[in-house]
Scaffold this motif. Structure first.
Motif, PDB file in Angstrom:
ATOM      1  N   ILE A 129       5.494   5.632  25.028  1.00 51.32           N
ATOM      2  CA  ILE A 129       5.677   5.731  23.576  1.00 51.32           C
ATOM      3  C   ILE A 129       4.623   6.653  22.970  1.00 51.32           C
ATOM      4  N   VAL A 156       0.852  -1.199   0.000  1.00 45.40           N
ATOM      5  CA  VAL A 156       0.000   0.000   0.000  1.00 45.40           C
ATOM      6  C   VAL A 156       0.889   1.251   0.000  1.00 45.40           C
ATOM      7  N   GLY A 157       1.922   1.223   0.832  1.00 44.33           N
ATOM      8  CA  GLY A 157       2.835   2.364   0.947  1.00 44.33           C
ATOM      9  C   GLY A 157       3.497   2.698  -0.376  1.00 44.33           C
ATOM     10  N   PHE A 192       0.974   4.367  -2.604  1.00 48.49           N
ATOM     11  CA  PHE A 192       0.651   5.691  -2.058  1.00 48.49           C
ATOM     12  C   PHE A 192       1.751   6.662  -2.494  1.00 48.49           C
ATOM     13  N   ALA A 211      -5.544   1.236   6.354  1.00 44.52           N
ATOM     14  CA  ALA A 211      -5.064   1.351   7.732  1.00 44.52           C
ATOM     15  C   ALA A 211      -6.106   0.791   8.703  1.00 44.52           C
ATOM     16  N   LEU A 224       6.873  11.111   8.995  1.00 41.96           N
ATOM     17  CA  LEU A 224       7.007  12.190   8.013  1.00 41.96           C
ATOM     18  C   LEU A 224       8.383  12.835   8.148  1.00 41.96           C
ATOM     19  N   SER A 243       7.904   8.006  17.681  1.00 39.20           N
ATOM     20  CA  SER A 243       7.663   7.542  16.324  1.00 39.20           C
ATOM     21  C   SER A 243       7.380   8.740  15.424  1.00 39.20           C
ATOM     22  N   ALA A 247       9.596  -3.455  14.967  1.00 38.25           N
ATOM     23  CA  ALA A 247       9.169  -3.739  16.335  1.00 38.25           C
ATOM     24  C   ALA A 247      10.024  -4.820  16.982  1.00 38.25           C
ATOM     25  N   ALA A 253      13.106  -3.270  18.093  1.00 38.01           N
ATOM     26  CA  ALA A 253      12.806  -2.417  19.252  1.00 38.01           C
ATOM     27  C   ALA A 253      12.809  -3.249  20.532  1.00 38.01           C
ATOM     28  N   CYS A 293      15.458   2.035  15.844  1.00 36.78           N
ATOM     29  CA  CYS A 293      15.059   0.635  15.631  1.00 36.78           C
ATOM     30  C   CYS A 293      14.231   0.547  14.364  1.00 36.78           C
ATOM     31  N   ARG A 294      14.652  -0.320  13.450  1.00 36.61           N
ATOM     32  CA  ARG A 294      13.968  -0.329  12.154  1.00 36.61           C
ATOM     33  C   ARG A 294      12.605  -1.007  12.204  1.00 36.61           C
ATOM     34  N   LEU A 326      14.435   5.593  22.472  1.00 35.71           N
ATOM     35  CA  LEU A 326      14.423   4.832  21.223  1.00 35.71           C
ATOM     36  C   LEU A 326      13.565   5.576  20.206  1.00 35.71           C
ATOM     37  N   VAL A 327      14.040   5.629  18.974  1.00 31.70           N
ATOM     38  CA  VAL A 327      13.255   6.300  17.933  1.00 31.70           C
ATOM     39  C   VAL A 327      13.036   5.344  16.762  1.00 31.70           C
ATOM     40  N   GLY A 344       2.613   1.771  13.143  1.00 36.27           N
ATOM     41  CA  GLY A 344       3.923   1.257  13.556  1.00 36.27           C
ATOM     42  C   GLY A 344       4.130   1.420  15.057  1.00 36.27           C
TER      43      GLY A 344
HETATM   44  C1  B12 Z   1      -0.930   4.327   6.493  1.00 39.79           C
HETATM   45  C2  B12 Z   1      -0.342   5.646   6.069  1.00 39.79           C
HETATM   46  C3  B12 Z   1      -1.091   6.797   6.306  1.00 39.79           C
HETATM   47  C4  B12 Z   1      -2.419   6.785   7.058  1.00 39.79           C
HETATM   48  C5  B12 Z   1      -2.097   6.726   8.558  1.00 39.79           C
HETATM   49  C6  B12 Z   1      -3.098   5.908   9.337  1.00 39.79           C
HETATM   50  C7  B12 Z   1      -2.615   5.588  10.710  1.00 39.79           C
HETATM   51  N1  B12 Z   1      -3.576   5.461  11.603  1.00 39.79           N
HETATM   52  O1  B12 Z   1      -1.441   5.461  10.987  1.00 39.79           O
HETATM   53  C8  B12 Z   1      -3.051   8.137   6.620  1.00 39.79           C
HETATM   54  C9  B12 Z   1      -3.867   7.902   5.375  1.00 39.79           C
HETATM   55  C10 B12 Z   1      -3.899   8.842   7.668  1.00 39.79           C
HETATM   56  C11 B12 Z   1      -1.801   8.919   6.232  1.00 39.79           C
HETATM   57  C12 B12 Z   1      -1.748  10.286   6.199  1.00 39.79           C
HETATM   58  C13 B12 Z   1      -0.667  11.000   5.689  1.00 39.79           C
HETATM   59  N2  B12 Z   1       0.451  10.487   5.134  1.00 39.79           N
HETATM   60 CO1  B12 Z   1       0.932   8.618   5.284  1.00 39.79          CO
HETATM   61  N3  B12 Z   1       1.470   6.844   5.046  1.00 39.79           N
HETATM   62  C14 B12 Z   1       0.922   5.714   5.436  1.00 39.79           C
HETATM   63  C15 B12 Z   1       1.795   4.532   4.924  1.00 39.79           C
HETATM   64  C16 B12 Z   1       1.176   4.032   3.634  1.00 39.79           C
HETATM   65  C17 B12 Z   1       1.990   3.372   5.838  1.00 39.79           C
HETATM   66  C18 B12 Z   1       2.538   3.703   7.221  1.00 39.79           C
HETATM   67  C19 B12 Z   1       2.403   2.453   8.070  1.00 39.79           C
HETATM   68  O2  B12 Z   1       1.473   2.314   8.833  1.00 39.79           O
HETATM   69  N4  B12 Z   1       3.312   1.496   7.852  1.00 39.79           N
HETATM   70  C20 B12 Z   1       3.269   0.171   8.502  1.00 39.79           C
HETATM   71  C21 B12 Z   1       4.009   0.212   9.828  1.00 39.79           C
HETATM   72  C22 B12 Z   1       3.964  -1.179  10.456  1.00 39.79           C
HETATM   73  O3  B12 Z   1       5.354   0.549   9.564  1.00 39.79           O
HETATM   74  P1  B12 Z   1       6.080   1.799  10.285  1.00 39.79           P
HETATM   75  O4  B12 Z   1       5.119   2.840  10.613  1.00 39.79           O
HETATM   76  O5  B12 Z   1       7.276   2.151   9.511  1.00 39.79           O
HETATM   77  O6  B12 Z   1       6.531   1.174  11.690  1.00 39.79           O
HETATM   78  C23 B12 Z   1       7.554   0.212  11.876  1.00 39.79           C
HETATM   79  C24 B12 Z   1       8.970   0.816  11.999  1.00 39.79           C
HETATM   80  O7  B12 Z   1       9.117   2.029  11.328  1.00 39.79           O
HETATM   81  C25 B12 Z   1       9.213   0.890  13.475  1.00 39.79           C
HETATM   82  N5  B12 Z   1       8.716   2.024  14.246  1.00 39.79           N
HETATM   83  C26 B12 Z   1       7.717   2.880  13.991  1.00 39.79           C
HETATM   84  N6  B12 Z   1       7.527   3.726  15.005  1.00 39.79           N
HETATM   85  C27 B12 Z   1       8.418   3.402  15.957  1.00 39.79           C
HETATM   86  C28 B12 Z   1       8.672   3.967  17.202  1.00 39.79           C
HETATM   87  C29 B12 Z   1       9.674   3.450  17.998  1.00 39.79           C
HETATM   88  C30 B12 Z   1       9.924   4.017  19.334  1.00 39.79           C
HETATM   89  C31 B12 Z   1      10.462   2.382  17.512  1.00 39.79           C
HETATM   90  C32 B12 Z   1      11.526   1.856  18.348  1.00 39.79           C
HETATM   91  C33 B12 Z   1      10.207   1.800  16.265  1.00 39.79           C
HETATM   92  C34 B12 Z   1       9.194   2.323  15.492  1.00 39.79           C
HETATM   93  O8  B12 Z   1       8.545  -0.269  13.936  1.00 39.79           O
HETATM   94  C35 B12 Z   1       7.287  -0.370  13.251  1.00 39.79           C
HETATM   95  C36 B12 Z   1       6.798  -1.783  13.297  1.00 39.79           C
HETATM   96  O9  B12 Z   1       7.702  -2.698  12.742  1.00 39.79           O
HETATM   97  C37 B12 Z   1       3.161   5.274   4.698  1.00 39.79           C
HETATM   98  C38 B12 Z   1       4.109   4.610   3.681  1.00 39.79           C
HETATM   99  C39 B12 Z   1       5.363   4.070   4.305  1.00 39.79           C
HETATM  100  N7  B12 Z   1       6.184   3.521   3.474  1.00 39.79           N
HETATM  101  O10 B12 Z   1       5.613   4.173   5.488  1.00 39.79           O
HETATM  102  C40 B12 Z   1       2.680   6.663   4.279  1.00 39.79           C
HETATM  103  C41 B12 Z   1       3.583   7.885   4.463  1.00 39.79           C
HETATM  104  C42 B12 Z   1       4.322   7.826   5.771  1.00 39.79           C
HETATM  105  N8  B12 Z   1       2.627   8.986   4.488  1.00 39.79           N
HETATM  106  C43 B12 Z   1       3.030  10.036   3.853  1.00 39.79           C
HETATM  107  C44 B12 Z   1       2.322  11.258   3.730  1.00 39.79           C
HETATM  108  C45 B12 Z   1       2.916  12.315   2.834  1.00 39.79           C
HETATM  109  C46 B12 Z   1       1.109  11.462   4.421  1.00 39.79           C
HETATM  110  C47 B12 Z   1       0.275  12.730   4.440  1.00 39.79           C
HETATM  111  C48 B12 Z   1       1.054  14.047   4.584  1.00 39.79           C
HETATM  112  C49 B12 Z   1      -0.584  12.720   3.176  1.00 39.79           C
HETATM  113  C50 B12 Z   1      -1.454  13.929   2.949  1.00 39.79           C
HETATM  114  N9  B12 Z   1      -1.240  14.527   1.812  1.00 39.79           N
HETATM  115  O11 B12 Z   1      -2.247  14.289   3.759  1.00 39.79           O
HETATM  116  C51 B12 Z   1      -0.627  12.495   5.663  1.00 39.79           C
HETATM  117  C52 B12 Z   1       0.046  12.987   6.943  1.00 39.79           C
HETATM  118  C53 B12 Z   1      -0.864  13.367   8.025  1.00 39.79           C
HETATM  119  C54 B12 Z   1      -0.087  13.687   9.287  1.00 39.79           C
HETATM  120  N10 B12 Z   1      -0.070  14.935   9.679  1.00 39.79           N
HETATM  121  O12 B12 Z   1       0.526  12.834   9.883  1.00 39.79           O
HETATM  122  C55 B12 Z   1       4.416   9.831   3.249  1.00 39.79           C
HETATM  123  C56 B12 Z   1       5.507  10.568   3.996  1.00 39.79           C
HETATM  124  C57 B12 Z   1       6.520  11.147   3.039  1.00 39.79           C
HETATM  125  C58 B12 Z   1       7.530  11.984   3.714  1.00 39.79           C
HETATM  126  N11 B12 Z   1       8.608  12.146   3.033  1.00 39.79           N
HETATM  127  O13 B12 Z   1       7.410  12.478   4.784  1.00 39.79           O
HETATM  128  C59 B12 Z   1       4.529   8.269   3.243  1.00 39.79           C
HETATM  129  C60 B12 Z   1       5.958   7.735   3.395  1.00 39.79           C
HETATM  130  C61 B12 Z   1       3.914   7.788   1.911  1.00 39.79           C
HETATM  131  C62 B12 Z   1       4.724   8.246   0.709  1.00 39.79           C
HETATM  132  N12 B12 Z   1       5.704   7.515   0.299  1.00 39.79           N
HETATM  133  O14 B12 Z   1       4.445   9.267   0.166  1.00 39.79           O
HETATM  134  N13 B12 Z   1      -0.770   8.080   5.938  1.00 39.79           N
END
Ligand code: B12
Length: 256
Positions: free
Chosen positions: A131, A86-87, A90, A104, A187, A184, A236, A239, A233-234, A213-214, A142
């Motif tokens: 957190i 999905v990411g 997107f 989501a 953006l 976490s 969970a 982490a 931490c890349r 941790l970030v 995430g």
């Molecule tokens: C789902 C999603 C959304 C959903 C969020 C829903 C929700 N409840 O979270 C919605 C649709 C609301 C959304 C909105 C927006 N989004 Co968004 N979104 C995503 C998406 C597709 C997936 C994120 C996700 O959930 N990944 C799955 C989880 C499991 O992975 P993760 O978050 O990375 O977490 C893992 C690790 O990173 C780590 N981790 C995460 N946090 C922490 C914290 C600690 C302490 C530790 C140790 C580890 C850790 O462990 C996690 C588990 O393994 C990403 C794409 C991407 N590649 O990330 C874009 C993405 C993050 N979004 C993006 C954007 C641009 C936006 C918006 C600005 C869009 C808009 N025009 O409005 C808005 C922002 C609103 C805001 N102010 O925050 C961009 C950011 C680009 C950038 N350079 O900053 C991305 C990268 C998409 C893209 N490629 O364009 N989004």
């Protein structure tokens, strides 16, 4: 929007088709999720996550669990991998915010089923973590996942939710006296806020009392270092391992 439709699901007689996107692409042959092989089911779940089909994700999650899949395997292979796809779309402008929101929500529904299983491991108590997602950022999947896995590993987790200003972290630190602070950010515009929190902790002379941790998709190790975190931490699983490691070191320091 349907990315690639592997198979067509059978809609029970008492249930309307859940989403027109799936229904509109339907061929004549119908499928039942429980009749798919593991591999097909996981692929179908990626499609269903893409289409934001919450009930199908719930059903698929339950089927995999019934087949003896470990909750963590369901989480990573069916849900997190689906969200990665999905990411990508997107990012490439194929999917938009409303669609990603549905994905989501579907992901969260699957996580909701897995949560008690991931948390109830009976692991010995490790410590306490606060957190939260930083100010300006509403991504929480995430963070929630990290929280769940940390709980499963024996940490008490205080989840501050999304959009947290530095004061929220400071209040939580004062109130809960955690061992670990987790931040976490998803953006590139919000990740620098982590430095604001850490610098404020430094100003108050409390930085070294806690492990910071970030994490979040756009971060990396260099960034973690640059903002003054103890570790980036890349995912969970990393982490949890990192947190446990720090706790071991902390206890060693105390006894020596
Ligand atoms: C789902 C999603 C959304 C959903 C969020 C829903 C929700 N409840 O979270 C919605 C649709 C609301 C959304 C909105 C927006 N989004 Co968004 N979104 C995503 C998406 C597709 C997936 C994120 C996700 O959930 N990944 C799955 C989880 C499991 O992975 P993760 O978050 O990375 O977490 C893992 C690790 O990173 C780590 N981790 C995460 N946090 C922490 C914290 C600690 C302490 C530790 C140790 C580890 C850790 O462990 C996690 C588990 O393994 C990403 C794409 C991407 N590649 O990330 C874009 C993405 C993050 N979004 C993006 C954007 C641009 C936006 C918006 C600005 C869009 C808009 N025009 O409005 C808005 C922002 C609103 C805001 N102010 O925050 C961009 C950011 C680009 C950038 N350079 O900053 C991305 C990268 C998409 C893209 N490629 O364009 N989004």
């Amino acid at each position: 929007m349907t990315r690639r439709h592997l198979l067509q699901k059978q809609v029970p007689a008492d249930r309307k088709p859940l989403k027109s996107a799936s229904a509109s692409n339907m061929a004549d042959d119908e499928i039942i999720l429980s009749e798919l092989s593991d591999e097909e089911l996981v692929q179908q779940m990626h499609d269903d996550l893409y289409d934001g089909l919450k009930e199908e994700i719930e059903e698929g999650t339950n089927i995999l669990l019934e087949r003896g899949w470990a909750p963590y395997k369901v989480l990573t292979e069916a849900l997190v991998e689906g969200m990665r796809i999905v990411g990508e779309d997107f990012r490439d402008g194929i999917l938009f915010v409303p669609e990603v929101l549905l994905s989501a929500n579907a992901m969260k529904a699957g996580m909701f089923i897995l949560r008690p299983l991931l948390v109830a491991t009976g692991a010995p108590k490790q410590g306490k973590m606060v957190i939260g997602t930083v100010k300006g950022d509403i991504h929480d999947i995430g963070k929630n996942l990290v929280g769940m896995m940390m709980e499963g590993a024996g940490f008490d987790v205080i989840d501050l939710g999304i959009n947290n200003a530095v004061e929220k972290y400071l209040d939580a630190i004062e109130q809960h006296q955690p061992d670990i602070i987790g931040m976490s950010a998803l953006l590139t515009t919000t990740m620098p806020y982590m430095k604001v929190v850490i610098d404020t902790m430094k100003e108050k002379g409390i930085r070294d009392d806690y492990v910071v941790l970030v994490g979040g998709a756009p971060l990396n190790q260099e960034f973690g270092k640059a903002v003054g975190a103890d570790a980036y931490c890349r995912d969970a699983a990393v982490a949890v391992e990192t947190a446990k490691d720090f706790m071991k070191r902390k206890h060693n320091v105390r006894v020596s």
